[in-house]
Design a protein around this motif. Structure first.
Motif, PDB file in Angstrom:
ATOM      1  N   TYR A 115       0.833  -1.210   0.000  1.00  0.00           N
ATOM      2  CA  TYR A 115       0.000   0.000   0.000  1.00  0.00           C
ATOM      3  C   TYR A 115       0.868   1.260   0.000  1.00  0.00           C
ATOM      4  O   TYR A 115       0.653   2.193  -0.782  1.00  0.00           O
ATOM      5  N   ILE A 116       1.855   1.274   0.900  1.00  0.00           N
ATOM      6  CA  ILE A 116       2.702   2.455   1.006  1.00  0.00           C
ATOM      7  C   ILE A 116       3.491   2.666  -0.284  1.00  0.00           C
ATOM      8  O   ILE A 116       3.661   3.795  -0.757  1.00  0.00           O
ATOM      9  N   GLY A 117       3.969   1.552  -0.863  1.00  0.00           N
ATOM     10  CA  GLY A 117       4.707   1.667  -2.117  1.00  0.00           C
ATOM     11  C   GLY A 117       3.886   2.278  -3.226  1.00  0.00           C
ATOM     12  O   GLY A 117       4.400   3.051  -4.041  1.00  0.00           O
ATOM     13  N   ILE A 118       2.584   1.954  -3.260  1.00  0.00           N
ATOM     14  CA  ILE A 118       1.708   2.483  -4.314  1.00  0.00           C
ATOM     15  C   ILE A 118       1.566   3.998  -4.198  1.00  0.00           C
ATOM     16  O   ILE A 118       1.819   4.740  -5.152  1.00  0.00           O
ATOM     17  N   TYR A 119       1.177   4.475  -3.004  1.00  0.00           N
ATOM     18  CA  TYR A 119       0.912   5.914  -2.920  1.00  0.00           C
ATOM     19  C   TYR A 119       2.171   6.727  -2.648  1.00  0.00           C
ATOM     20  O   TYR A 119       2.250   7.910  -3.006  1.00  0.00           O
ATOM     21  N   TYR A 120       3.186   6.096  -2.050  1.00  0.00           N
ATOM     22  CA  TYR A 120       4.450   6.794  -1.828  1.00  0.00           C
ATOM     23  C   TYR A 120       5.088   7.159  -3.163  1.00  0.00           C
ATOM     24  O   TYR A 120       5.668   8.238  -3.321  1.00  0.00           O
ATOM     25  N   ASN A 121       4.963   6.257  -4.130  1.00  0.00           N
ATOM     26  CA  ASN A 121       5.531   6.539  -5.446  1.00  0.00           C
ATOM     27  C   ASN A 121       4.751   7.612  -6.189  1.00  0.00           C
ATOM     28  O   ASN A 121       5.304   8.268  -7.081  1.00  0.00           O
ATOM     29  N   VAL A 122       3.497   7.797  -5.844  1.00  0.00           N
ATOM     30  CA  VAL A 122       2.743   8.911  -6.420  1.00  0.00           C
ATOM     31  C   VAL A 122       3.284  10.236  -5.884  1.00  0.00           C
ATOM     32  O   VAL A 122       3.434  11.214  -6.625  1.00  0.00           O
ATOM     33  N   VAL A 123       3.596  10.259  -4.580  1.00  0.00           N
ATOM     34  CA  VAL A 123       4.207  11.466  -4.011  1.00  0.00           C
ATOM     35  C   VAL A 123       5.569  11.706  -4.650  1.00  0.00           C
ATOM     36  O   VAL A 123       5.926  12.848  -4.988  1.00  0.00           O
ATOM     37  N   ILE A 395      13.968   7.515  -3.337  1.00  0.00           N
ATOM     38  CA  ILE A 395      13.125   6.418  -3.810  1.00  0.00           C
ATOM     39  C   ILE A 395      13.842   5.080  -3.771  1.00  0.00           C
ATOM     40  O   ILE A 395      13.243   4.049  -3.468  1.00  0.00           O
ATOM     41  N   GLY A 396      15.123   5.050  -4.061  1.00  0.00           N
ATOM     42  CA  GLY A 396      15.812   3.782  -4.143  1.00  0.00           C
ATOM     43  C   GLY A 396      16.100   3.138  -2.808  1.00  0.00           C
ATOM     44  O   GLY A 396      16.311   1.933  -2.733  1.00  0.00           O
ATOM     45  N   THR A 397      16.115   3.914  -1.718  1.00  0.00           N
ATOM     46  CA  THR A 397      16.536   3.361  -0.457  1.00  0.00           C
ATOM     47  C   THR A 397      15.436   2.599   0.258  1.00  0.00           C
ATOM     48  O   THR A 397      15.688   1.996   1.278  1.00  0.00           O
ATOM     49  N   ASP A 398      14.225   2.645  -0.237  1.00  0.00           N
ATOM     50  CA  ASP A 398      13.136   1.921   0.411  1.00  0.00           C
ATOM     51  C   ASP A 398      13.013   0.486  -0.098  1.00  0.00           C
ATOM     52  O   ASP A 398      12.189  -0.263   0.382  1.00  0.00           O
ATOM     53  N   TRP A 399      13.812   0.116  -1.070  1.00  0.00           N
ATOM     54  CA  TRP A 399      13.661  -1.204  -1.690  1.00  0.00           C
ATOM     55  C   TRP A 399      15.024  -1.908  -1.737  1.00  0.00           C
ATOM     56  O   TRP A 399      15.781  -1.726  -2.663  1.00  0.00           O
ATOM     57  N   VAL A 417       0.377   0.383 -12.479  1.00  0.00           N
ATOM     58  CA  VAL A 417      -1.046   0.278 -12.832  1.00  0.00           C
ATOM     59  C   VAL A 417      -1.926   0.608 -11.622  1.00  0.00           C
ATOM     60  O   VAL A 417      -2.921   1.337 -11.741  1.00  0.00           O
ATOM     61  N   LEU A 418      -1.556   0.100 -10.448  1.00  0.00           N
ATOM     62  CA  LEU A 418      -2.349   0.360  -9.251  1.00  0.00           C
ATOM     63  C   LEU A 418      -2.276   1.829  -8.821  1.00  0.00           C
ATOM     64  O   LEU A 418      -3.171   2.322  -8.129  1.00  0.00           O
ATOM     65  N   GLY A 419      -1.231   2.518  -9.244  1.00  0.00           N
ATOM     66  CA  GLY A 419      -1.103   3.926  -8.879  1.00  0.00           C
ATOM     67  C   GLY A 419      -1.793   4.876  -9.833  1.00  0.00           C
ATOM     68  O   GLY A 419      -1.942   6.067  -9.520  1.00  0.00           O
ATOM     69  N   VAL A 420      -2.269   4.360 -10.977  1.00  0.00           N
ATOM     70  CA  VAL A 420      -2.911   5.224 -11.977  1.00  0.00           C
ATOM     71  C   VAL A 420      -4.115   5.989 -11.420  1.00  0.00           C
ATOM     72  O   VAL A 420      -4.258   7.190 -11.675  1.00  0.00           O
ATOM     73  N   PRO A 421      -5.024   5.351 -10.636  1.00  0.00           N
ATOM     74  CA  PRO A 421      -6.165   6.122 -10.099  1.00  0.00           C
ATOM     75  C   PRO A 421      -5.747   7.324  -9.257  1.00  0.00           C
ATOM     76  O   PRO A 421      -6.481   8.306  -9.161  1.00  0.00           O
TER      77      PRO A 421
END
Length: 626
Positions: A115-123, A395-399, A417-421
């Protein structure tokens, strides 16, 4: 600082090895681990999430519970996760060999991280967007003469300093023409209008998605591509990058801080930041936000800390690391708060409104305040470019996990794809919903259950001895008491009172409809529900004639639980018959140890020698007379 730690993981008497664990690999050195952990913990949670939560919860009223949660929950749990992963050299799923019934906690961590990865990447993608838009000789959020600006817009920069005379005259004419309207209504800054009306173009309802914001969608693709590149790197290559990425944001923050505190009205913003509103301190929501921010910012319950610590050498001083990283993290949050609130004070002074009303109370606060400060720096496009590049670097340090290219690419595409909305006109509503539900309640519950499992199911004496075996000294008394009692109790009280005083979330004046809140609760429960589901599965599949026998077997440590390398499996972790048969023997009470102290000591010495030289031909029977 124990002698075992001075050789960065080498056992005294043996040569220092480049990679202690040749199969998984280790960090090149401890500086890389500390900097990577700082980069993992210090990021948008500090410069984006902490300021907006502090602003939403009354400034200084948020600081008191924040520091209490840091001392009694954040620091102890951070140390617990580092020691947990380092001792077993396993990730967030493998470590639950400690008590297999609780492996659902690991799955819950993975769900939360998803979940965090999806919306964190939007930020992150919005940071990319600002980064690209900064590549110009004039920042687009500097003036109020753009198509997206309203008559309420009021800029703070003198046009004569930047524009030619004709454009300056036009701007002054525009401001003069709307001066009467501005005086009658609340004025807004160009950066806030750029954020709301141009970047987001926010719709009127969470269910009204409108159109996809194509520039944001493109930046989201770039964001996930960077994630893909970072995912396919091992700890060796990713460790080198952090020498720059973990330190450069501090340079830019310092520049913004110096500029911020020299602005007119900055003192009022800092005063709001530091002055508690005592009526809000009694609000359970404030304490809940403080707890979630500690877990979010430090990275507790995400699984990332356990995974990164698993690449440490066995005798690394992770206690020292946890103190350094935790304090650095929270000091950065407070530092970023000074930057944000000095800018808010200046904006409030210029717009002639209270500090509490000057900007967006939601996740967009950072994307209003930071750009506003960047327009006030000399060569503003350069500083804007540098600031948002330093944010993007995080961004790279979380993975820090290793996957094959095809699997990694699949994950990145699915995440995109999940972050598109979230890139639509209703995206900000969904981002705030996920931030409030997917990344708050769940993190707290997962950490609480982890404490209960390690301290009360596996046994605090066992774990304290494990840490002593690894570090050369037992955990300090404060941490032992927090792990066993204080942290779980505080977390439990916060959960109870948060439920009692629950209030639906809002975005400025927008009230979320019931169906959207139901989705939010579903996201929160989807990670927590993994814990009881897996526990029931494990109990039902365990051997035993009765439920009690199956439960006892499901809670018992797996035979392979313990240090990963044979040379470290000494004492009660030493092999009993062969390398393939390992028994984890629980610690005995002192009364049980008294009858045969000499025989036990001989056995332990013998087993230790066996583990060190790698021989498996000699079997040491626990009973010498046998």
């Amino acid at each position: 600082f124990h002698p075992l730690c001075s050789t960065n993981g080498a056992v005294p008497g043996e040569s220092v090895k480049k990679d202690e664990n040749s199969r998984r690999g280790n960090w090149g050195n401890q500086i890389e681990f500390v900097l990577t952990s700082v980069g993992y913990a210090v990021g948008l949670g500090n410069v984006w999430r902490f300021p907006y939560l502090c602003y939403r919860n009354g400034g200084g009223a948020f600081m008191l519970p924040y520091f209490i949660m840091l001392i009694f929950c954040g620091l102890p749990l951070f140390f617990l996760e580092l020691s947990f992963g380092q001792f077993a050299s396993l990730g967030c799923l493998g470590v639950w060999k400690i008590s297999p019934m609780f492996k659902g906690v690991g799955y819950g961590m993975m769900v939360v991280s998803t979940y965090i990865g999806i919306y964190y990447n939007v930020v992150i993608c919005i940071a990319f967007y600002y980064f690209f838009m900064s590549m110009t000789n004039l920042l687009p959020w500097t003036y109020c003469n753009n198509s997206w600006n309203t008559p309420d817009c009021s800029g703070v920069v003198d046009p004569n300093s930047y524009l030619n005379s004709s454009l300056a005259n036009a701007t002054r004419s525009l401001l003069t023409g709307v001066s009467e309207v501005v005086n009658r209504t609340k004025r807004t800054s160009p950066s806030e209008e750029y954020w709301k009306h141009h970047v987001l173009d926010v719709s009127d309802d969470i269910g009204n998605f409108g159109e996809v914001r194509l520039p944001i969608l493109g930046c989201l693709a770039v964001s996930w591509f960077v994630v893909f590149l970072c995912l396919i790197r091992g700890v060796k290559s990713s460790g080198k990058v952090v020498y720059f990425t973990a330190t450069f944001p501090y340079v830019v923050l310092t520049i913004l801080f110096i500029r911020g505190i020299t602005l007119e009205g900055a003192f009022n913003g800092i005063k709001y930041y530091l002055t508690p509103q005592w009526e809000k301190v009694l609000d359970a929501k404030v304490w809940g936000d403080a707890a979630s921010q500690i877990f979010y910012s430090l990275g507790c319950a995400w699984g990332g800390l356990i995974t990164m610590a698993s690449y440490n050498k066995f005798h690394n001083n992770c206690f020292r690391d946890s103190i350094i990283i935790s304090i650095t993290n929270c000091a950065t949050s407070v530092y970023a708060g000074f930057v944000i609130f000095s800018i808010l004070g200046f904006m409030a002074h210029h717009l002639n409104v209270p500090v509490s009303e000057v900007a967006d109370h939601g996740p967009g606060l950072a994307f209003v305040a930071y750009p506003e400060a960047l327009t006030l720096l000399p060569i503003s496009p350069l500083w804007s470019l540098l600031f948002f590049s330093s944010v993007v670097d995080e961004i790279g340090t979380d993975w820090i996990i290793r996957n094959k290219t095809v699997v990694t690419l699949t994950v990145a595409i699915l995440g995109f794809v999940l972050g598109v909305p979230l890139t639509t006109q209703a995206g900000i509503y969904w981002l705030l919903l996920m931030d409030n539900y997917a990344a708050s309640f769940s993190l707290v519950v997962i950490s609480c259950i982890m404490c209960i499992c390690v301290m009360h199911v596996y046994g605090h004496r066992n774990y304290f001895k494990d840490v002593e075996m690894m570090l050369g000294f037992p955990p300090p008394l404060f941490f032992r008491v927090c792990w066993r009692f204080i942290s779980p109790v505080i977390i439990s009280f916060i959960l109870v009172f948060t439920v009692i005083q629950y209030k639906p979330i809002t975005y400025n004046d927008y009230v979320y409809p019931g169906w959207s809140l139901a989705i939010g609760f579903s996201m929160a429960l989807s990670s927590v529900i993994c814990i009881p589901i897996y526990a029931l599965y494990k109990i039902s599949s365990s051997p035993g004639a009765t439920f009690k026998e199956r439960l006892r077997h499901a809670c018992r440590p797996h035979p392979k639980w313990g240090p990963a390398l044979q040379e470290h499996r000494t004492g009660r972790y030493a092999p009993m018959a062969s390398e393939d048969t390992v028994e984890v023997r629980p610690l005995k009470e002192k009364e049980e140890l008294k009858p045969e102290p000499k025989e036990e000591k001989k056995e332990e010495i013998s087993l230790t020698i066996q583990g060190s030289n790698g021989s498996t031909n000699t079997h040491n029977n626990p009973n010498p007379s046998a």
